[in-house]
Motif scaffolding. Structure first.
Motif, PDB file in Angstrom:
ATOM      1  N   ASN A 139      -9.693   4.060  -0.123  1.00  0.00           N
ATOM      2  CA  ASN A 139      -9.205   3.527   1.145  1.00  0.00           C
ATOM      3  C   ASN A 139      -7.706   3.346   0.977  1.00  0.00           C
ATOM      4  OD1 ASN A 139      -8.533   2.125   3.441  1.00  0.00           O
ATOM      5  ND2 ASN A 139     -10.265   0.718   3.349  1.00  0.00           N
ATOM      6  N   ILE A 140      -6.925   4.306   1.486  1.00  0.00           N
ATOM      7  CA  ILE A 140      -5.507   4.331   1.191  1.00  0.00           C
ATOM      8  C   ILE A 140      -4.784   3.145   1.818  1.00  0.00           C
ATOM      9  CG2 ILE A 140      -4.898   5.788   3.153  1.00  0.00           C
ATOM     10  CD1 ILE A 140      -3.461   5.935  -0.421  1.00  0.00           C
ATOM     11  N   ILE A 141      -5.261   2.675   2.981  1.00  0.00           N
ATOM     12  CA  ILE A 141      -4.625   1.507   3.605  1.00  0.00           C
ATOM     13  C   ILE A 141      -4.832   0.272   2.727  1.00  0.00           C
ATOM     14  CG2 ILE A 141      -4.698  -0.039   5.596  1.00  0.00           C
ATOM     15  CD1 ILE A 141      -5.306   2.337   7.343  1.00  0.00           C
ATOM     16  N   HIS A 142      -6.041   0.131   2.177  1.00  0.00           N
ATOM     17  CA  HIS A 142      -6.302  -0.995   1.271  1.00  0.00           C
ATOM     18  C   HIS A 142      -5.435  -0.870   0.018  1.00  0.00           C
ATOM     19  CE1 HIS A 142      -8.414  -4.089  -0.958  1.00  0.00           C
ATOM     20  NE2 HIS A 142      -8.607  -3.207  -1.957  1.00  0.00           N
ATOM     21  N   THR A 143      -5.260   0.348  -0.507  1.00  0.00           N
ATOM     22  CA  THR A 143      -4.431   0.551  -1.704  1.00  0.00           C
ATOM     23  C   THR A 143      -2.981   0.164  -1.427  1.00  0.00           C
ATOM     24  OG1 THR A 143      -5.883   2.373  -2.360  1.00  0.00           O
ATOM     25  CG2 THR A 143      -3.734   2.230  -3.426  1.00  0.00           C
ATOM     26  N   VAL A 144      -2.461   0.530  -0.262  1.00  0.00           N
ATOM     27  CA  VAL A 144      -1.073   0.180   0.083  1.00  0.00           C
ATOM     28  C   VAL A 144      -0.938  -1.335   0.243  1.00  0.00           C
ATOM     29  CG1 VAL A 144       0.707   0.418   1.855  1.00  0.00           C
ATOM     30  CG2 VAL A 144      -0.598   2.420   1.118  1.00  0.00           C
ATOM     31  N   SER A 145      -1.938  -1.985   0.857  1.00  0.00           N
ATOM     32  CA  SER A 145      -1.893  -3.451   1.004  1.00  0.00           C
ATOM     33  C   SER A 145      -1.906  -4.129  -0.358  1.00  0.00           C
ATOM     34  CB  SER A 145      -3.068  -3.926   1.850  1.00  0.00           C
ATOM     35  OG  SER A 145      -3.027  -3.348   3.145  1.00  0.00           O
ATOM     36  N   MET A 146      -2.720  -3.606  -1.288  1.00  0.00           N
ATOM     37  CA  MET A 146      -2.776  -4.175  -2.636  1.00  0.00           C
ATOM     38  C   MET A 146      -1.443  -3.964  -3.364  1.00  0.00           C
ATOM     39  SD  MET A 146      -5.468  -3.361  -5.701  1.00  0.00           S
ATOM     40  CE  MET A 146      -4.882  -1.684  -5.864  1.00  0.00           C
ATOM     41  N   LEU A 147      -0.812  -2.796  -3.189  1.00  0.00           N
ATOM     42  CA  LEU A 147       0.492  -2.539  -3.798  1.00  0.00           C
ATOM     43  C   LEU A 147       1.533  -3.523  -3.264  1.00  0.00           C
ATOM     44  CD1 LEU A 147       2.547  -0.780  -5.389  1.00  0.00           C
ATOM     45  CD2 LEU A 147       2.697   0.675  -3.365  1.00  0.00           C
ATOM     46  N   ALA A 148       1.508  -3.760  -1.957  1.00  0.00           N
ATOM     47  CA  ALA A 148       2.475  -4.693  -1.370  1.00  0.00           C
ATOM     48  C   ALA A 148       2.255  -6.108  -1.885  1.00  0.00           C
ATOM     49  CB  ALA A 148       2.360  -4.663   0.160  1.00  0.00           C
ATOM     50  N   SER A 149       0.991  -6.543  -2.023  1.00  0.00           N
ATOM     51  CA  SER A 149       0.722  -7.895  -2.529  1.00  0.00           C
ATOM     52  C   SER A 149       1.158  -8.047  -3.973  1.00  0.00           C
ATOM     53  CB  SER A 149      -0.766  -8.216  -2.380  1.00  0.00           C
ATOM     54  OG  SER A 149      -1.548  -7.333  -3.180  1.00  0.00           O
ATOM     55  N   LYS A 150       1.015  -6.977  -4.776  1.00  0.00           N
ATOM     56  CA  LYS A 150       1.479  -7.035  -6.154  1.00  0.00           C
ATOM     57  C   LYS A 150       3.010  -7.144  -6.229  1.00  0.00           C
ATOM     58  CE  LYS A 150      -2.507  -6.572  -8.268  1.00  0.00           C
ATOM     59  NZ  LYS A 150      -3.045  -7.621  -9.179  1.00  0.00           N
ATOM     60  N   LEU A 151       3.693  -6.588  -5.227  1.00  0.00           N
ATOM     61  CA  LEU A 151       5.153  -6.681  -5.186  1.00  0.00           C
ATOM     62  C   LEU A 151       5.625  -7.962  -4.527  1.00  0.00           C
ATOM     63  CD1 LEU A 151       6.074  -2.996  -4.242  1.00  0.00           C
ATOM     64  CD2 LEU A 151       6.378  -4.106  -6.461  1.00  0.00           C
ATOM     65  N   GLY A 152       4.715  -8.759  -3.995  1.00  0.00           N
ATOM     66  CA  GLY A 152       5.079 -10.036  -3.407  1.00  0.00           C
ATOM     67  C   GLY A 152       5.270 -10.001  -1.896  1.00  0.00           C
ATOM     68  N   VAL A 153       4.783  -8.952  -1.238  1.00  0.00           N
ATOM     69  CA  VAL A 153       4.898  -8.835   0.221  1.00  0.00           C
ATOM     70  C   VAL A 153       3.496  -8.766   0.802  1.00  0.00           C
ATOM     71  CG1 VAL A 153       5.792  -7.475   2.153  1.00  0.00           C
ATOM     72  CG2 VAL A 153       7.090  -7.614   0.009  1.00  0.00           C
ATOM     73  N   THR A 154       3.235  -9.609   1.808  1.00  0.00           N
ATOM     74  CA  THR A 154       1.917  -9.648   2.424  1.00  0.00           C
ATOM     75  C   THR A 154       1.874  -8.691   3.606  1.00  0.00           C
ATOM     76  OG1 THR A 154       1.651 -11.962   1.765  1.00  0.00           O
ATOM     77  CG2 THR A 154       0.195 -11.124   3.503  1.00  0.00           C
ATOM     78  N   LEU A 155       0.911  -7.774   3.546  1.00  0.00           N
ATOM     79  CA  LEU A 155       0.704  -6.819   4.638  1.00  0.00           C
ATOM     80  C   LEU A 155      -0.707  -6.944   5.168  1.00  0.00           C
ATOM     81  CD1 LEU A 155       2.384  -3.465   3.468  1.00  0.00           C
ATOM     82  CD2 LEU A 155       3.259  -5.120   5.103  1.00  0.00           C
ATOM     83  N   GLU A 156      -0.837  -7.077   6.469  1.00  0.00           N
ATOM     84  CA  GLU A 156      -2.144  -7.057   7.106  1.00  0.00           C
ATOM     85  C   GLU A 156      -2.432  -5.650   7.624  1.00  0.00           C
ATOM     86  OE1 GLU A 156      -2.208 -10.016  10.118  1.00  0.00           O
ATOM     87  OE2 GLU A 156      -1.752 -11.675   8.738  1.00  0.00           O
ATOM     88  N   ASN A 157      -3.697  -5.448   7.980  1.00  0.00           N
ATOM     89  CA  ASN A 157      -4.063  -4.111   8.452  1.00  0.00           C
ATOM     90  C   ASN A 157      -3.296  -3.717   9.717  1.00  0.00           C
ATOM     91  OD1 ASN A 157      -5.829  -3.747   6.343  1.00  0.00           O
ATOM     92  ND2 ASN A 157      -7.617  -4.472   7.497  1.00  0.00           N
ATOM     93  N   ARG A 158      -3.003  -4.688  10.579  1.00  0.00           N
ATOM     94  CA  ARG A 158      -2.285  -4.374  11.813  1.00  0.00           C
ATOM     95  C   ARG A 158      -0.820  -4.032  11.549  1.00  0.00           C
ATOM     96  NH1 ARG A 158      -1.945 -10.425  14.541  1.00  0.00           N
ATOM     97  NH2 ARG A 158      -0.705 -11.413  12.874  1.00  0.00           N
ATOM     98  N   ASP A 159      -0.308  -4.384  10.346  1.00  0.00           N
ATOM     99  CA  ASP A 159       1.082  -4.063  10.013  1.00  0.00           C
ATOM    100  C   ASP A 159       1.252  -2.615   9.587  1.00  0.00           C
ATOM    101  OD1 ASP A 159       1.870  -6.670  10.533  1.00  0.00           O
ATOM    102  OD2 ASP A 159       1.480  -7.321   8.465  1.00  0.00           O
TER     103      ASP A 159
END
Length: 333
Positions: free
Chosen positions: A183-203
């Motif tokens: 799930n590439i959207i989930h992977t990108v959200s996890m990458l952003a959280s590891k970098l300290g940025v919170t991303l929701e699915n609507r973002d």
């Protein structure tokens, strides 16, 4: 209702002139008949009169040349049938052959020579004019071609800038391990959280893998051909989120796949601005030029490519190959 064959207007049959030679009808006025007059019984129209064969007028007397009615004078020469062969030869009136005057022949000869020389000079003049016109066309053509090439180059730059403006909210992520059924959207959200940025699915407007496939270094520990890893392009809903994620990735420039929880050898993950194809190739050439000439810095900002030799030196914006040659040729003389 019938029409007049002469003027083409409608007419009444009671007051019309009917031709006895054809079915045409006419106004009386159109065929020179008084309006109150009577049409002759066997009247024919002008066209039919032209077709009537004229009678033989061979017996009509011919008026004399002098205009008098006196009979023509008797010829003094007897009829041809009364002449003998010697008399016919004697009374022969055949004109003597004309001889050209010597002066006329000389003038014609001079005129012919003059025309020959004139034609030769005209041919030489045409040849020289053709050469001059060809040279002028070549010069004018080279100037026009140069102007057209510069205009085409400028238009390409403007189109590339506009294409780049549409990617100001996009990211380009490389070396992110690819897995089956991910799930590439989930992977990108996890990458952003590891970098300290919170991303929701609507973002995240969309996220997908693009580009040519290449071997995954993480799978090289087993003696198998690594799975093909493609880069990930992400479009965010806001440009501010993209800038925050880029800033976080540059702060943690050594962020690897191990930090995201992937097994195998650690591999660095690159998060960059998304560039157009032309800018991506140009950035690659700019980095190669920096490596060749030992320049320390090359980066992108807001879709633009910049290079700098070292600290304290000015930064150069690279928009085309001409900028590359101009910047590095000047600094390597």
């Amino acid at each position: 209702m019938a029409k007049c064959a002469a003027c083409g207007k409608f007419l009444s049959q009671t007051g019309a002139a009917s031709c006895t030679g054809c079915p045409c009808m006419f106004h009386k006025v159109c065929v020179a008949i008084p309006e109150n007059g009577t049409v002759p019984r066997n009247w024919t129209c002008p066209e039919c009169k032209k077709k009537i064969r004229k009678s033989d007028n061979s017996d009509t007397p011919v008026k004399g040349v002098c205009g008098t009615n006196s009979p023509p004078a008797t010829a003094s020469v007897p009829p041809v049938s009364t002449f003998s062969a010697e008399e016919l030869q004697k009374h022969s009136f055949a004109p003597a052959p004309l001889e050209e005057d010597s002066e006329i022949r000389a003038m014609r000869r001079e005129l012919a020579e003059y025309m020959s020389e004139f034609r030769k000079e005209m041919c030489e003049l045409r040849g020289s004019l053709a050469g001059i016109l060809e040279q002028k066309e070549m010069v004018a053509g080279s100037k026009e071609i140069t102007e057209l090439e510069s205009k085409v180059t400028q238009l390409k730059l403007e189109l590339n800038d506009r294409d780049q403006e549409t990617l100001l909210a996009d990211l380009d992520i490389e070396c992110l391990p690819e897995q089956n059924g991910e799930n590439i959207i989930h992977t990108v959200s996890m990458l952003a959280s590891k970098l300290g940025v919170t991303l929701e699915n609507r973002d995240i407007v969309y996220a997908e893998r693009v580009g040519s496939a290449r071997p995954n270094i993480a799978a090289s520990d087993s003696n198998e051909v690594g799975r093909q890893t493609r880069r990930v392009v992400v479009r965010l809903a806001r440009r501010q989120l993209r800038d925050e994620l880029l800033h976080a990735a540059r702060v943690r420039r050594n962020f690897t796949t191990t930090d995201m929880g992937y097994g195998g050898p650690s591999q660095r993950v690159y998060v960059n601005e998304r560039l157009t194809r032309a800018n991506r190739l140009l950035f690659h050439r700019a980095r190669e030029a920096c490596r060749k000439h030992q320049w320390r810095y090359s980066w992108t900002k807001k879709g633009r490519i910049f290079v700098r030799q070292c600290e304290g030196r000015p930064a150069h914006c690279i928009r085309s190959d001409n900028d590359l040659s101009r910047v590095f040729d000047v600094n390597t003389v």
